[in-house]
Scaffold this active site. Structure first.
Site, PDB file in Angstrom:
ATOM      1  N   ARG A 260      68.045 124.838  14.818  1.00 24.90           N
ATOM      2  CA  ARG A 260      68.968 125.012  13.677  1.00 24.90           C
ATOM      3  C   ARG A 260      68.764 126.418  13.147  1.00 24.90           C
ATOM      4  NH1 ARG A 260      66.750 124.265   8.697  1.00 24.90           N
ATOM      5  NH2 ARG A 260      65.453 122.428   8.872  1.00 24.90           N
ATOM      6  N   HIS A 264      68.343 123.787   6.277  1.00 25.40           N
ATOM      7  CA  HIS A 264      68.788 122.401   6.490  1.00 25.40           C
ATOM      8  C   HIS A 264      70.163 122.162   5.877  1.00 25.40           C
ATOM      9  CE1 HIS A 264      68.769 118.036   6.659  1.00 25.40           C
ATOM     10  NE2 HIS A 264      69.023 118.027   5.358  1.00 25.40           N
ATOM     11  N   TYR A 273      59.061 127.255   4.810  1.00 21.41           N
ATOM     12  CA  TYR A 273      58.417 126.428   5.831  1.00 21.41           C
ATOM     13  C   TYR A 273      58.576 126.907   7.263  1.00 21.41           C
ATOM     14  CZ  TYR A 273      63.117 124.250   6.149  1.00 21.41           C
ATOM     15  OH  TYR A 273      64.457 124.032   6.282  1.00 21.41           O
TER      16      TYR A 273
HETATM   17  C1  LIG Z   1      66.150 107.221   5.958  1.00 19.03           C
HETATM   18  C2  LIG Z   1      66.286 108.597   5.385  1.00 19.03           C
HETATM   19  N1  LIG Z   1      65.182 109.306   5.091  1.00 19.03           N
HETATM   20  C3  LIG Z   1      65.298 110.559   4.591  1.00 19.03           C
HETATM   21  C4  LIG Z   1      66.537 111.099   4.356  1.00 19.03           C
HETATM   22  C5  LIG Z   1      66.660 112.530   3.840  1.00 19.03           C
HETATM   23  N2  LIG Z   1      67.083 113.372   4.969  1.00 19.03           N
HETATM   24  C6  LIG Z   1      68.375 113.738   5.144  1.00 19.03           C
HETATM   25  S1  LIG Z   1      68.585 114.658   6.498  1.00 19.03           S
HETATM   26  C7  LIG Z   1      66.930 114.600   6.876  1.00 19.03           C
HETATM   27  C8  LIG Z   1      66.371 115.322   8.079  1.00 19.03           C
HETATM   28  C9  LIG Z   1      66.677 114.618   9.351  1.00 19.03           C
HETATM   29  O1  LIG Z   1      66.170 115.370  10.413  1.00 19.03           O
HETATM   30  P1  LIG Z   1      66.718 115.242  11.869  1.00 19.03           P
HETATM   31  O2  LIG Z   1      66.991 113.811  12.171  1.00 19.03           O
HETATM   32  O3  LIG Z   1      65.797 115.965  12.759  1.00 19.03           O
HETATM   33  O4  LIG Z   1      68.127 115.966  11.815  1.00 19.03           O
HETATM   34  P2  LIG Z   1      68.435 117.478  11.406  1.00 19.03           P
HETATM   35  O5  LIG Z   1      68.861 117.435   9.964  1.00 19.03           O
HETATM   36  O6  LIG Z   1      67.199 118.271  11.633  1.00 19.03           O
HETATM   37  O7  LIG Z   1      69.539 117.927  12.280  1.00 19.03           O
HETATM   38  C10 LIG Z   1      66.242 113.865   5.930  1.00 19.03           C
HETATM   39  C11 LIG Z   1      64.778 113.624   5.960  1.00 19.03           C
HETATM   40  C12 LIG Z   1      67.670 110.326   4.660  1.00 19.03           C
HETATM   41  N3  LIG Z   1      68.919 110.792   4.483  1.00 19.03           N
HETATM   42  N4  LIG Z   1      67.524 109.080   5.184  1.00 19.03           N
END
Ligand SMILES: Cc1ncc(C[n+]2csc(CCOP(=O)(O)OP(=O)(O)O)c2C)c(N)n1
Length: 342
Positions: A260, A264, A273
């Protein structure tokens, strides 16, 4: 059973890789154009955010090759897709329009995904078989397994593709979904877009094995890790997985290794980070210039052709922005429509 394929686009340049995959020159030009459109739309979304018009952006930048390469392997007339919030490139290939994406971004009434009720990039398009999304990470995975089971029971020949980040593979939903899909040998393809971070948590703190694809072994299904910044590699792996699924051989887990490029979301500051040198190193592997270099080497496009494509895309992005900006917001008296069953 797990197989780890790794390739480097640059090493392989100069060969007619797309022809060997059965892709035409027109296909690869369209793949590039879809990737570029996703990038330019995303860039415009950030501008709208910084200008105060869009409250939230969650970006696809860096992941376009994985998204467009995977979409290219689908039968757009019958396959089901459970995307996740970064999949602008994927849904564009499936037919979601830039206007629709901008309407959702700005929360306008005409947004076909949710009438302005959902966060942006929570895609939904029943007519294109794009299932609606929850923000709860990983929930789409068991849902996709269930949809694939329905296809198997009906015998309709459809395959279900579900995408997610590597962070989602640390959720119970991932394990339940893969276990169920493997036991029932459903026609599903699980595509992890491993961009190395779940917000601020690095992949090493999310996954205890070297490759997310290694986890497939535990479910008795094939796991394939590919260069996610190379659309041809992702296309190849996804097409093989789709063919297996359609032939009744069950699901596959694909890990597209990517990065990415931005924070985020528009609410996040990633400088706390991850080191800038790491981001700069990955920028050198940016899938857009890399694939442009391949197309040029193949003699499929030149500088003038790329400029013309940029101009065409700029007009599409301008049109989508203008259209969405002028569109009305939902009316207050419709607040509860489509929110509770009606
Ligand atoms: C069950 C849950 N835990 C935490 C969150 C908060 N959250 C939203 S996006 C995210 C990161 C997810 O990471 P990844 O699956 O690697 O996808 P990326 O955003 O890196 O593309 C988090 C922790 C959420 N939406 N749902």
């Amino acid at each position: 059973m797990a197989t780890g394929h790794r390739t480097d686009l640059l090493e392989r340049q100069g060969h007619d890789r797309h022809g060997k995959l059965g892709l035409t020159d027109e296909d690869v030009l369209q793949i590039y154009e879809a990737m570029l459109l996703a990038r330019r739309l995303d860039e415009r979304m950030w501008i709208l955010n910084r200008g105060g018009q869009a409250s939230f952006v969650i970006s696809c930048q860096g992941q376009e090759a994985a998204q467009v390469g995977a979409a290219w392997a689908l039968d757009r007339e019958r396959d089901w897709v459970y995307p996740y919030y970064r999949d602008v490139g994927l849904v564009l290939v499936l037919g979601v329009t830039p206007r629709e994406l901008m309407l959702a971004l700005l929360g306008k009434a005409e947004d076909p995904a949710s009438g302005g009720r959902q966060m942006p990039n929570h895609f939904s398009s029943p007519e294109r078989r794009i299932a609606p999304q929850s923000s709860v990470v990983g929930t789409q995975i068991p849902q996709a397994a269930g949809t694939a089971l329905a296809s198997k029971i009906r015998g309709d020949g459809a395959v279900t593709l579900v995408t997610f980040g590597e962070g989602a593979t640390a959720e119970g939903d991932f394990h339940e979904g893969l276990n169920f899909a493997a036991i029932h040998k459903v026609p599903a393809v699980f595509l992890c877009e491993n961009n190395r971070y779940a917000i601020s948590v690095p992949v090493e703190k999310e996954v205890s094995v070297p490759d997310v694809a290694d986890r497939a072994l535990a479910y008795g299904i094939p796991g394939v890790a590919v260069d996610g910044n190379d659309p041809l590699e992702v296309y190849r792996a996804t097409r093989e997985a789709v063919e297996r699924a359609r032939a009744g051989e069950g699901p596959t887990l694909i890990e597209a290794k990517t990065y990415r490029l931005l924070a985020h979301s528009s609410d996040d500051d990633d400088s706390g980070y991850r080191p800038r040198e790491e981001v700069e190193a990955w920028k050198k592997k940016d899938p857009i210039p890399r694939f442009a270099a391949y197309l040029k080497e193949q003699g499929l496009i030149d500088h003038g052709g790329l400029q013309a494509m940029e101009e065409r895309i700029r007009q599409i992005v301008d049109d989508a922005t203008d259209y969405a900006e002028q569109a009305p917001y939902p009316r207050a008296e419709h607040l509860l429509d489509h929110v509770y069953g009606d």
